[in-house]
Write a protein that holds these residues in place. Sequence first.
Motif, PDB file in Angstrom:
ATOM      1  N   TRP A   1      75.411  40.931  46.662  1.00  0.00           N
ATOM      2  CA  TRP A   1      75.561  39.779  47.557  1.00  0.00           C
ATOM      3  C   TRP A   1      74.679  38.647  47.063  1.00  0.00           C
ATOM      4  O   TRP A   1      73.738  38.841  46.306  1.00  0.00           O
TER       5      TRP A   1
ATOM      6  N   GLU B   1      74.411  34.608  51.516  1.00  0.00           N
ATOM      7  CA  GLU B   1      75.250  35.483  52.338  1.00  0.00           C
ATOM      8  C   GLU B   1      74.411  36.353  53.277  1.00  0.00           C
ATOM      9  O   GLU B   1      74.932  37.276  53.902  1.00  0.00           O
TER      10      GLU B   1
ATOM     11  N   ARG C   1      80.455  36.664  55.345  1.00  0.00           N
ATOM     12  CA  ARG C   1      80.328  37.851  54.498  1.00  0.00           C
ATOM     13  C   ARG C   1      80.643  39.119  55.301  1.00  0.00           C
ATOM     14  O   ARG C   1      81.265  40.069  54.788  1.00  0.00           O
TER      15      ARG C   1
END
Length: 296
Positions: free
Chosen positions: A115, A119, A133
Amino acid sequence: MARTPRRPAELAGRVFFARDAVRYGLLTKNDLRSSAWRRLFHNVYADSRLEIDHRTRCWAAAQWVFPPGCVIAGRSAVLLLGGASPGTQDPVEVLVQPTSRFGPLAGLSIHVAPWREDEVRLVDGLPVTTATRTCWDLACWLELVEAVALVDTLRHAGAVRLPELQTYLMQRRGERGWRKVTEVIGLSDAGAESRPESRLRVRLVRAGLPRPVTQHVITRAGRFVARVDLAWPEFKIAIEYDGLWHLDPEQFHRDRQRLNRILGDDWIVLHVTSKRMREDFDGFLTEVRAALTSRP
Protein backbone atom coordinates in the motif's frame (compact mmCIF):
# COMPACT_ATOMS: atom_id res chain seq x y z
CA MET A 1 -15.51 -23.33 48.58
CA ALA A 2 -14.15 -21.85 45.36
CA ARG A 3 -11.51 -19.17 45.81
CA THR A 4 -12.47 -15.66 44.63
CA PRO A 5 -10.33 -14.80 41.57
CA ARG A 6 -7.66 -12.20 42.32
CA ARG A 7 -8.26 -8.90 40.53
CA PRO A 8 -5.62 -6.22 41.37
CA ALA A 9 -6.94 -2.66 41.35
CA GLU A 10 -4.30 -1.66 38.78
CA LEU A 11 -5.86 -4.03 36.21
CA ALA A 12 -9.55 -3.80 37.14
CA GLY A 13 -11.67 -2.66 34.22
CA ARG A 14 -8.70 -2.63 31.84
CA VAL A 15 -7.20 -4.35 28.82
CA PHE A 16 -3.53 -5.12 29.50
CA PHE A 17 -0.40 -6.88 28.30
CA ALA A 18 -0.17 -10.05 30.37
CA ARG A 19 3.59 -10.36 30.18
CA ASP A 20 4.00 -6.97 31.89
CA ALA A 21 1.40 -7.85 34.54
CA VAL A 22 3.35 -10.99 35.41
CA ARG A 23 6.73 -9.24 35.26
CA TYR A 24 5.65 -6.58 37.75
CA GLY A 25 4.10 -9.12 40.11
CA LEU A 26 0.49 -8.05 39.64
CA LEU A 27 -0.59 -11.52 38.48
CA THR A 28 0.80 -14.98 38.07
CA LYS A 29 0.34 -17.17 35.02
CA ASN A 30 -2.06 -19.24 37.06
CA ASP A 31 -4.09 -16.11 37.92
CA LEU A 32 -4.58 -15.43 34.20
CA ARG A 33 -6.44 -18.74 33.88
CA SER A 34 -9.09 -17.63 36.36
CA SER A 35 -12.57 -16.32 35.50
CA ALA A 36 -11.44 -12.78 36.37
CA TRP A 37 -9.69 -12.40 33.01
CA ARG A 38 -10.53 -12.87 29.36
CA ARG A 39 -7.90 -13.58 26.70
CA LEU A 40 -8.20 -11.37 23.61
CA PHE A 41 -4.96 -12.23 21.81
CA HIS A 42 -1.69 -13.93 22.69
CA ASN A 43 -0.43 -12.11 25.83
CA VAL A 44 -3.33 -9.61 25.71
CA TYR A 45 -6.03 -9.95 28.36
CA ALA A 46 -8.98 -7.95 29.67
CA ASP A 47 -11.03 -7.75 32.83
CA SER A 48 -13.81 -10.29 32.17
CA ARG A 49 -16.42 -7.79 33.40
CA LEU A 50 -15.69 -5.49 30.45
CA GLU A 51 -17.94 -5.53 27.40
CA ILE A 52 -15.49 -6.15 24.58
CA ASP A 53 -16.65 -5.03 21.14
CA HIS A 54 -14.81 -5.20 17.82
CA ARG A 55 -13.51 -1.65 18.20
CA THR A 56 -11.87 -2.60 21.50
CA ARG A 57 -10.29 -5.63 19.85
CA CYS A 58 -8.89 -3.40 17.08
CA TRP A 59 -7.39 -1.05 19.66
CA ALA A 60 -5.90 -3.92 21.68
CA ALA A 61 -4.36 -5.51 18.59
CA ALA A 62 -2.82 -2.25 17.40
CA GLN A 63 -1.55 -1.44 20.89
CA TRP A 64 0.11 -4.74 21.80
CA VAL A 65 0.13 -7.17 18.88
CA PHE A 66 1.01 -5.31 15.66
CA PRO A 67 4.66 -5.01 14.66
CA PRO A 68 5.62 -1.92 12.62
CA GLY A 69 4.05 -1.83 9.17
CA CYS A 70 0.58 -3.19 10.04
CA VAL A 71 -2.65 -1.44 9.10
CA ILE A 72 -6.24 -2.21 10.13
CA ALA A 73 -8.14 -3.08 6.96
CA GLY A 74 -11.16 -4.81 5.47
CA ARG A 75 -14.27 -5.22 7.62
CA SER A 76 -12.46 -3.86 10.68
CA ALA A 77 -11.62 -0.69 8.75
CA VAL A 78 -15.27 -0.38 7.69
CA LEU A 79 -16.26 -0.16 11.36
CA LEU A 80 -13.60 2.42 12.24
CA LEU A 81 -14.53 4.54 9.20
CA GLY A 82 -18.18 4.70 10.28
CA GLY A 83 -19.70 1.76 8.42
CA ALA A 84 -21.10 -1.60 9.53
CA SER A 85 -19.57 -3.44 12.46
CA PRO A 86 -18.24 -7.01 12.29
CA GLY A 87 -19.28 -9.41 15.01
CA THR A 88 -17.60 -9.09 18.40
CA GLN A 89 -15.76 -12.38 17.92
CA ASP A 90 -14.85 -11.81 14.27
CA PRO A 91 -11.09 -11.56 13.69
CA VAL A 92 -9.48 -8.15 13.36
CA GLU A 93 -8.47 -7.74 9.72
CA VAL A 94 -4.91 -6.58 9.14
CA LEU A 95 -2.99 -5.57 6.02
CA VAL A 96 0.77 -6.12 6.02
CA GLN A 97 3.45 -5.37 3.45
CA PRO A 98 4.85 -8.31 1.43
CA THR A 99 8.22 -7.83 3.16
CA SER A 100 6.68 -8.37 6.62
CA ARG A 101 7.17 -11.66 8.44
CA PHE A 102 4.16 -11.16 10.67
CA GLY A 103 2.79 -14.71 10.82
CA PRO A 104 -0.59 -16.25 11.69
CA LEU A 105 -2.04 -15.23 15.04
CA ALA A 106 -5.32 -16.29 16.64
CA GLY A 107 -7.86 -13.47 16.52
CA LEU A 108 -6.35 -11.80 13.45
CA SER A 109 -7.06 -12.22 9.75
CA ILE A 110 -3.83 -11.19 7.99
CA HIS A 111 -3.77 -10.04 4.36
CA VAL A 112 -0.54 -9.41 2.49
CA ALA A 113 -0.40 -6.64 -0.12
CA PRO A 114 1.54 -3.41 -0.70
CA TRP A 115 0.00 0.00 0.00
CA ARG A 116 0.96 3.62 -0.44
CA GLU A 117 1.34 6.11 2.39
CA ASP A 118 -1.66 8.10 1.15
CA GLU A 119 -3.82 4.96 1.47
CA VAL A 120 -3.53 4.96 5.27
CA ARG A 121 -4.95 7.41 7.83
CA LEU A 122 -5.17 7.60 11.60
CA VAL A 123 -8.58 7.04 13.15
CA ASP A 124 -8.61 7.60 16.92
CA GLY A 125 -4.87 7.02 16.83
CA LEU A 126 -5.14 3.71 14.95
CA PRO A 127 -3.63 3.15 11.46
CA VAL A 128 -6.51 2.35 9.11
CA THR A 129 -6.77 2.00 5.35
CA THR A 130 -8.57 4.95 3.74
CA ALA A 131 -12.17 4.48 2.62
CA THR A 132 -11.17 4.20 -1.05
CA ARG A 133 -8.48 1.62 -0.33
CA THR A 134 -10.85 -0.23 2.01
CA CYS A 135 -13.45 -0.50 -0.77
CA TRP A 136 -10.79 -1.87 -3.11
CA ASP A 137 -9.71 -4.50 -0.57
CA LEU A 138 -13.29 -5.53 0.22
CA ALA A 139 -13.98 -6.10 -3.47
CA CYS A 140 -10.81 -8.15 -3.86
CA TRP A 141 -11.20 -10.24 -0.71
CA LEU A 142 -14.94 -10.90 -0.45
CA GLU A 143 -17.70 -12.45 -2.49
CA LEU A 144 -19.28 -9.75 -4.69
CA VAL A 145 -22.65 -9.40 -2.94
CA GLU A 146 -21.09 -9.07 0.51
CA ALA A 147 -18.49 -6.61 -0.78
CA VAL A 148 -21.21 -4.37 -2.23
CA ALA A 149 -23.17 -4.50 1.03
CA LEU A 150 -20.15 -3.22 2.98
CA VAL A 151 -19.25 -0.56 0.42
CA ASP A 152 -22.88 0.58 0.69
CA THR A 153 -22.45 1.14 4.43
CA LEU A 154 -19.38 3.32 3.85
CA ARG A 155 -21.14 5.37 1.17
CA HIS A 156 -24.26 5.71 3.32
CA ALA A 157 -22.17 6.92 6.27
CA GLY A 158 -20.54 9.55 4.05
CA ALA A 159 -17.09 8.01 4.53
CA VAL A 160 -16.57 7.97 0.77
CA ARG A 161 -18.37 9.36 -2.27
CA LEU A 162 -18.79 7.92 -5.71
CA PRO A 163 -16.55 10.48 -7.50
CA GLU A 164 -13.70 9.63 -5.09
CA LEU A 165 -14.11 5.93 -5.84
CA GLN A 166 -14.20 6.55 -9.57
CA THR A 167 -11.03 8.65 -9.39
CA TYR A 168 -9.29 5.93 -7.36
CA LEU A 169 -10.37 3.33 -9.91
CA MET A 170 -8.84 5.36 -12.72
CA GLN A 171 -5.56 5.57 -10.81
CA ARG A 172 -5.41 1.78 -10.50
CA ARG A 173 -6.88 0.91 -13.88
CA GLY A 174 -5.62 -2.41 -15.22
CA GLU A 175 -4.27 -3.72 -11.91
CA ARG A 176 -5.17 -7.20 -10.74
CA GLY A 177 -8.73 -7.18 -9.38
CA TRP A 178 -9.63 -3.92 -11.13
CA ARG A 179 -12.59 -5.36 -13.06
CA LYS A 180 -14.20 -6.86 -9.97
CA VAL A 181 -13.68 -3.67 -7.97
CA THR A 182 -15.28 -1.71 -10.83
CA GLU A 183 -18.31 -4.02 -10.74
CA VAL A 184 -18.65 -3.74 -6.96
CA ILE A 185 -18.53 0.05 -7.03
CA GLY A 186 -20.94 0.17 -9.95
CA LEU A 187 -23.45 -1.91 -7.99
CA SER A 188 -23.06 0.08 -4.76
CA ASP A 189 -25.67 2.57 -3.60
CA ALA A 190 -25.36 5.28 -0.96
CA GLY A 191 -29.10 5.10 -0.26
CA ALA A 192 -29.00 1.57 1.16
CA GLU A 193 -29.77 1.50 4.88
CA SER A 194 -28.94 -2.09 5.82
CA ARG A 195 -26.76 -4.91 4.59
CA PRO A 196 -29.70 -7.32 4.08
CA GLU A 197 -31.40 -4.75 1.83
CA SER A 198 -28.14 -4.30 -0.08
CA ARG A 199 -27.75 -8.05 -0.57
CA LEU A 200 -31.33 -8.27 -1.82
CA ARG A 201 -30.86 -5.40 -4.29
CA VAL A 202 -27.66 -6.81 -5.73
CA ARG A 203 -29.10 -10.30 -6.13
CA LEU A 204 -32.10 -8.87 -7.97
CA VAL A 205 -29.90 -6.89 -10.35
CA ARG A 206 -27.57 -9.81 -10.97
CA ALA A 207 -30.63 -11.91 -11.81
CA GLY A 208 -31.33 -9.53 -14.68
CA LEU A 209 -34.01 -7.28 -13.16
CA PRO A 210 -33.96 -3.50 -13.60
CA ARG A 211 -32.06 -1.71 -10.84
CA PRO A 212 -34.52 -0.65 -8.12
CA VAL A 213 -34.47 2.69 -6.32
CA THR A 214 -33.36 2.52 -2.68
CA GLN A 215 -35.44 4.11 0.11
CA HIS A 216 -37.99 5.49 -2.33
CA VAL A 217 -40.37 8.13 -0.92
CA ILE A 218 -43.98 7.82 -2.06
CA THR A 219 -46.06 10.99 -2.00
CA ARG A 220 -49.70 11.85 -2.70
CA ALA A 221 -50.63 15.36 -3.75
CA GLY A 222 -47.20 16.50 -2.64
CA ARG A 223 -47.53 14.99 0.84
CA PHE A 224 -45.48 12.15 2.31
CA VAL A 225 -47.19 8.76 2.33
CA ALA A 226 -44.44 6.24 2.91
CA ARG A 227 -40.84 5.27 2.31
CA VAL A 228 -40.08 1.79 0.99
CA ASP A 229 -36.84 -0.22 0.98
CA LEU A 230 -36.70 -0.84 -2.77
CA ALA A 231 -38.98 0.30 -5.56
CA TRP A 232 -39.59 0.59 -9.27
CA PRO A 233 -41.61 3.82 -9.15
CA GLU A 234 -42.55 3.70 -12.83
CA PHE A 235 -44.30 0.36 -12.22
CA LYS A 236 -45.58 1.22 -8.73
CA ILE A 237 -43.91 -1.90 -7.32
CA ALA A 238 -42.12 -1.93 -3.97
CA ILE A 239 -40.19 -4.49 -1.94
CA GLU A 240 -39.99 -4.47 1.84
CA TYR A 241 -37.36 -6.51 3.67
CA ASP A 242 -38.87 -7.76 6.93
CA GLY A 243 -35.98 -7.85 9.38
CA LEU A 244 -35.73 -8.49 13.12
CA TRP A 245 -37.27 -5.11 13.94
CA HIS A 246 -40.59 -6.54 12.74
CA LEU A 247 -40.66 -8.67 15.89
CA ASP A 248 -41.67 -5.43 17.66
CA PRO A 249 -45.51 -5.50 17.57
CA GLU A 250 -45.80 -1.69 17.58
CA GLN A 251 -43.34 -1.30 14.71
CA PHE A 252 -45.10 -4.07 12.79
CA HIS A 253 -48.44 -2.30 13.30
CA ARG A 254 -47.05 1.03 12.05
CA ASP A 255 -45.49 -0.63 9.01
CA ARG A 256 -48.72 -2.32 8.04
CA GLN A 257 -50.65 0.97 8.35
CA ARG A 258 -48.07 2.59 6.10
CA LEU A 259 -48.34 -0.17 3.51
CA ASN A 260 -52.13 0.03 3.52
CA ARG A 261 -51.82 3.67 2.49
CA ILE A 262 -49.52 2.65 -0.36
CA LEU A 263 -51.94 0.00 -1.60
CA GLY A 264 -54.59 2.67 -1.80
CA ASP A 265 -52.52 4.20 -4.57
CA ASP A 266 -52.43 0.92 -6.51
CA TRP A 267 -48.93 -0.08 -5.47
CA ILE A 268 -47.87 -3.72 -5.37
CA VAL A 269 -45.83 -4.39 -2.22
CA LEU A 270 -43.82 -7.61 -2.01
CA HIS A 271 -42.32 -8.82 1.26
CA VAL A 272 -39.23 -10.93 1.80
CA THR A 273 -37.61 -12.28 4.96
CA SER A 274 -34.09 -13.50 5.67
CA LYS A 275 -35.43 -17.08 5.70
CA ARG A 276 -36.96 -16.64 2.24
CA MET A 277 -33.73 -15.06 1.00
CA ARG A 278 -31.78 -18.11 2.18
CA GLU A 279 -34.17 -20.88 1.25
CA ASP A 280 -36.41 -19.70 -1.60
CA PHE A 281 -34.85 -16.74 -3.37
CA ASP A 282 -35.71 -18.23 -6.77
CA GLY A 283 -39.36 -18.39 -5.77
CA PHE A 284 -39.32 -14.78 -4.63
CA LEU A 285 -37.56 -13.78 -7.85
CA THR A 286 -40.38 -15.38 -9.85
CA GLU A 287 -42.92 -13.31 -7.90
CA VAL A 288 -41.00 -10.07 -8.57
CA ARG A 289 -40.73 -10.85 -12.29
CA ALA A 290 -44.45 -11.61 -12.44
CA ALA A 291 -45.28 -8.31 -10.73
CA LEU A 292 -43.05 -6.35 -13.14
CA THR A 293 -44.50 -8.00 -16.25
CA SER A 294 -48.06 -7.40 -14.98
CA ARG A 295 -47.54 -3.63 -15.26
CA PRO A 296 -47.33 -1.78 -18.59
